[in-house]
Write a protein that holds these residues in place. Structure first.
Motif, PDB file in Angstrom:
ATOM      1  N   SER A  45       8.798 -19.784 -38.076  1.00  0.00           N
ATOM      2  CA  SER A  45       9.614 -18.613 -38.630  1.00  0.00           C
ATOM      3  C   SER A  45      10.020 -18.982 -39.831  1.00  0.00           C
ATOM      4  O   SER A  45       9.828 -20.169 -40.483  1.00  0.00           O
ATOM      5  N   ALA A  46      10.916 -17.904 -40.703  1.00  0.00           N
ATOM      6  CA  ALA A  46      11.475 -18.204 -42.038  1.00  0.00           C
ATOM      7  C   ALA A  46      12.876 -17.495 -42.029  1.00  0.00           C
ATOM      8  O   ALA A  46      13.054 -16.382 -41.244  1.00  0.00           O
ATOM      9  N   PHE A  47      13.595 -17.867 -42.869  1.00  0.00           N
ATOM     10  CA  PHE A  47      14.766 -17.148 -43.037  1.00  0.00           C
ATOM     11  C   PHE A  47      15.022 -16.662 -44.526  1.00  0.00           C
ATOM     12  O   PHE A  47      14.783 -17.326 -45.693  1.00  0.00           O
ATOM     13  N   ALA A  48      14.977 -15.070 -44.785  1.00  0.00           N
ATOM     14  CA  ALA A  48      15.047 -14.743 -46.163  1.00  0.00           C
ATOM     15  C   ALA A  48      16.173 -14.088 -46.536  1.00  0.00           C
ATOM     16  O   ALA A  48      16.822 -13.059 -46.011  1.00  0.00           O
ATOM     17  N   MET A  49      17.017 -14.959 -47.275  1.00  0.00           N
ATOM     18  CA  MET A  49      18.143 -14.600 -47.909  1.00  0.00           C
ATOM     19  C   MET A  49      18.263 -14.781 -49.430  1.00  0.00           C
ATOM     20  O   MET A  49      18.749 -13.854 -49.883  1.00  0.00           O
ATOM     21  N   THR A  50      17.791 -15.805 -50.071  1.00  0.00           N
ATOM     22  CA  THR A  50      17.842 -15.860 -51.410  1.00  0.00           C
ATOM     23  C   THR A  50      16.760 -14.866 -52.191  1.00  0.00           C
ATOM     24  O   THR A  50      15.922 -14.608 -51.631  1.00  0.00           O
ATOM     25  N   TRP A  58      13.239 -14.775 -52.609  1.00  0.00           N
ATOM     26  CA  TRP A  58      12.280 -15.933 -52.963  1.00  0.00           C
ATOM     27  C   TRP A  58      12.770 -17.333 -52.608  1.00  0.00           C
ATOM     28  O   TRP A  58      14.033 -17.338 -51.683  1.00  0.00           O
ATOM     29  N   TRP A  59      12.025 -18.243 -52.412  1.00  0.00           N
ATOM     30  CA  TRP A  59      12.140 -19.469 -51.872  1.00  0.00           C
ATOM     31  C   TRP A  59      12.420 -19.259 -50.460  1.00  0.00           C
ATOM     32  O   TRP A  59      13.415 -19.865 -49.627  1.00  0.00           O
ATOM     33  N   ILE A  60      11.602 -18.689 -49.684  1.00  0.00           N
ATOM     34  CA  ILE A  60      11.542 -18.323 -48.451  1.00  0.00           C
ATOM     35  C   ILE A  60      10.605 -19.280 -47.491  1.00  0.00           C
ATOM     36  O   ILE A  60       9.345 -19.213 -47.484  1.00  0.00           O
ATOM     37  N   THR A  61      11.327 -20.433 -47.315  1.00  0.00           N
ATOM     38  CA  THR A  61      10.481 -21.607 -46.663  1.00  0.00           C
ATOM     39  C   THR A  61       9.797 -21.243 -45.281  1.00  0.00           C
ATOM     40  O   THR A  61      10.287 -20.770 -44.430  1.00  0.00           O
ATOM     41  N   GLY A  62       8.487 -21.572 -45.330  1.00  0.00           N
ATOM     42  CA  GLY A  62       7.595 -21.425 -44.319  1.00  0.00           C
ATOM     43  C   GLY A  62       7.104 -20.136 -44.121  1.00  0.00           C
ATOM     44  O   GLY A  62       6.135 -20.028 -43.326  1.00  0.00           O
ATOM     45  N   ILE A  94       3.978 -10.779 -49.083  1.00  0.00           N
ATOM     46  CA  ILE A  94       4.164 -12.138 -49.424  1.00  0.00           C
ATOM     47  C   ILE A  94       3.435 -12.501 -50.567  1.00  0.00           C
ATOM     48  O   ILE A  94       2.061 -12.509 -50.672  1.00  0.00           O
ATOM     49  N   GLN A  95       3.732 -12.405 -51.705  1.00  0.00           N
ATOM     50  CA  GLN A  95       3.098 -12.433 -52.975  1.00  0.00           C
ATOM     51  C   GLN A  95       2.905 -13.884 -53.664  1.00  0.00           C
ATOM     52  O   GLN A  95       1.730 -13.901 -54.212  1.00  0.00           O
ATOM     53  N   ARG A  96       3.584 -14.980 -53.242  1.00  0.00           N
ATOM     54  CA  ARG A  96       3.264 -16.167 -53.689  1.00  0.00           C
ATOM     55  C   ARG A  96       3.879 -17.251 -53.162  1.00  0.00           C
ATOM     56  O   ARG A  96       5.060 -17.047 -52.488  1.00  0.00           O
ATOM     57  N   CYS A 116       8.320 -18.914 -50.453  1.00  0.00           N
ATOM     58  CA  CYS A 116       7.672 -17.900 -50.778  1.00  0.00           C
ATOM     59  C   CYS A 116       8.308 -17.025 -51.528  1.00  0.00           C
ATOM     60  O   CYS A 116       9.508 -16.659 -51.264  1.00  0.00           O
ATOM     61  N   GLU A 117       7.870 -15.902 -52.430  1.00  0.00           N
ATOM     62  CA  GLU A 117       8.380 -14.819 -53.128  1.00  0.00           C
ATOM     63  C   GLU A 117       7.693 -13.711 -51.982  1.00  0.00           C
ATOM     64  O   GLU A 117       6.484 -13.434 -51.936  1.00  0.00           O
ATOM     65  N   ILE A 118       8.725 -12.893 -51.551  1.00  0.00           N
ATOM     66  CA  ILE A 118       8.285 -11.776 -50.649  1.00  0.00           C
ATOM     67  C   ILE A 118       9.032 -10.311 -51.167  1.00  0.00           C
ATOM     68  O   ILE A 118      10.056 -10.520 -51.500  1.00  0.00           O
ATOM     69  N   VAL A 119       8.341  -9.355 -51.119  1.00  0.00           N
ATOM     70  CA  VAL A 119       8.834  -8.229 -51.544  1.00  0.00           C
ATOM     71  C   VAL A 119       8.819  -7.249 -50.107  1.00  0.00           C
ATOM     72  O   VAL A 119       7.901  -7.300 -49.397  1.00  0.00           O
ATOM     73  N   PHE A 120       9.799  -6.552 -49.915  1.00  0.00           N
ATOM     74  CA  PHE A 120       9.722  -5.772 -48.902  1.00  0.00           C
ATOM     75  C   PHE A 120       9.946  -4.203 -49.450  1.00  0.00           C
ATOM     76  O   PHE A 120      11.037  -4.008 -49.867  1.00  0.00           O
TER      77      PHE A 120
END
Length: 420
Positions: free
Chosen positions: A142-147, A177-181, A220-222, A236-240
């Protein structure tokens, strides 16, 4: 609250219990017999796969099975292992010796540990069954998307991602971004923090929602490198983009995002610090070994005064940091996260810096070899330098410490010497 206000009636005892000693011996044996020997295979697989391939090396899954068989599993979670934070501390330190493999193979790797703790505390029965059980089993990640990239996320009030109610759904829009995992193919769940009510009080605007990775609109862009290294799990950098999830995916209740984050980050921060001490111990071990084998100016490096000073400083700093880490863990056990929050800030500011300093000295005595891939030192340094930023940068924790120190009530002796 500073540690002066924490009750130490009966004193602090950091000695390992019989149970912790048993775990420590079995985990040490497992590290020596299986984990450390597997490092070469792990890195060969990663090098052959290339930086854009985030599949797990098969040796990791093999080691997970062995760890389960030996009862070395989910050690971080008291409800699963029966271990206190203080009992877990030296075990986490052992895993820090092999930070890329050991934490995961005993199912004690971030960000899953923090997410499992969060789900254990705040998820409902259905959410626990769907997500917590497979995480505890090691079947998914799993990952935690906050930053977020557009704002200073050290102040979570800045978070701009919106999660707005629309009938029976929440609609999520934003960039993280910086979404580890999140790059790991085994990652199935994102715990996303965003703004559900922009008009509420500042600490009640944020909520957390469970978002399956395969939900339409999750892009998940990169995966971002750290000092040029790509982590196997990815950062990761992620766009929602108009991501719709049912209201049943809300974690706890609207406006509870800050409270959940604090509950999640307290133990998580100290776990990182425990592992950092293990990494520092490995660096010191490599330093001592190197200086006894290398000769310069007619004598071993170990006989050079400046080298001996580097070794002595490193030992002092590691042992001091360990005592502070154990004090914070003891306080969490005795009086909870809130009573320990300044101590957690102290060790979060101290441990990564100590690890960086010790690793840097080890790199220096290794010369050119120290910055190469022939030794783990460069990777260790990159991770622990990044650790001074994640889970709150040093400056935020120092601010917390200073504010507590300035605001605490003077003791009678302090009042006497200041004339107050």
């Amino acid at each position: 609250m500073s540690d002066r206000h924490v009750s130490y009636r009966g004193g602090m005892d950091f000695a390992m219990s019989a149970k912790a000693l048993d775990y420590h011996q079995r985990l040490t044996d497992f590290m020596v017999e299986h984990v450390v020997p597997a490092e070469a295979e792990y890195h060969r697989y990663r090098e052959d796969a290339g930086p854009k391939d985030h599949t797990v090396p098969p040796i990791v899954e093999d080691l997970k099975k062995l760890a389960k068989e030996r009862g070395l599993w989910n050690l971080f979670l008291p409800s699963e292992s029966g271990l206190s934070n203080l009992e877990y501390a030296p075990l986490a330190e052992l895993t820090g010796w092999s930070m890329e493999i050991a934490p995961e193979v005993v199912n004690c790797a971030a960000p899953d540990t923090g997410n499992m703790e969060t789900l254990h505390l705040f998820a409902n029965d259905e959410q626990r069954k769907q997500w917590l059980e497979p995480l505890l089993n090691g079947d998914i990640r799993s990952a935690f998307a906050m930053t977020e990239p557009a704002v200073a996320s050290s102040d979570a009030r800045n978070i701009e991602t919106t999660m707005l109610r629309d009938g029976s759904d929440y609609v999520i829009n934003g960039r993280k971004w910086w979404i580890t995992g999140a790059a790991d193919p085994r990652c199935k769940l994102l715990i996303v923090m965003g703004r559900t009510n922009p008009d509420a009080a500042s600490h009640q605007q944020q909520s957390m929602i469970l978002v399956p990775v395969d939900t339409p609109g999750v892009d998940i862009q990169r995966s971002l490198p750290v000092f040029g290294w790509q982590d196997q799990h990815g950062h990761c950098e992620i766009v929602f983009d108009n991501v719709r999830v049912p209201v049943e995916n809300l974690l706890h209740e609207e406006g509870s995002g800050f409270a959940i984050a604090q509950a999640r980050l307290g133990p998580g921060r100290i776990h990182h610090c425990m592992r950092a001490l293990g990494a520092a111990e490995r660096a010191l071990t490599l330093m001592v070994d190197r200086v006894q084998k290398r000769v310069a100016f007619g004598k071993p490096l170990a006989e050079q005064g400046v080298v001996r000073e580097a070794i002595a400083k490193s030992r002092n700093e590691i042992d001091q940091a360990r005592l502070l880490c154990h004090k914070a863990a003891w306080t969490i056990d005795q009086q909870g996260n809130k009573a320990a929050h300044v101590l957690v800030s102290q060790i979060k500011a101290v441990a990564p810096q100590v690890a960086c300093d010790v690793i840097d000295r080890a790199i220096q005595v290794h010369g050119g070899a120290g910055v190469s891939d022939d030794f783990p030192l460069a990777r260790l340094y990159a991770w622990h330098r990044a650790m001074r930023l994640f889970d709150g940068p040093d400056e935020v924790h120092m601010r917390t410490i200073a504010r507590a120190e300035i605001g605490r009530e003077k003791s009678p002796l302090a009042a006497a010497v200041t004339g107050a």
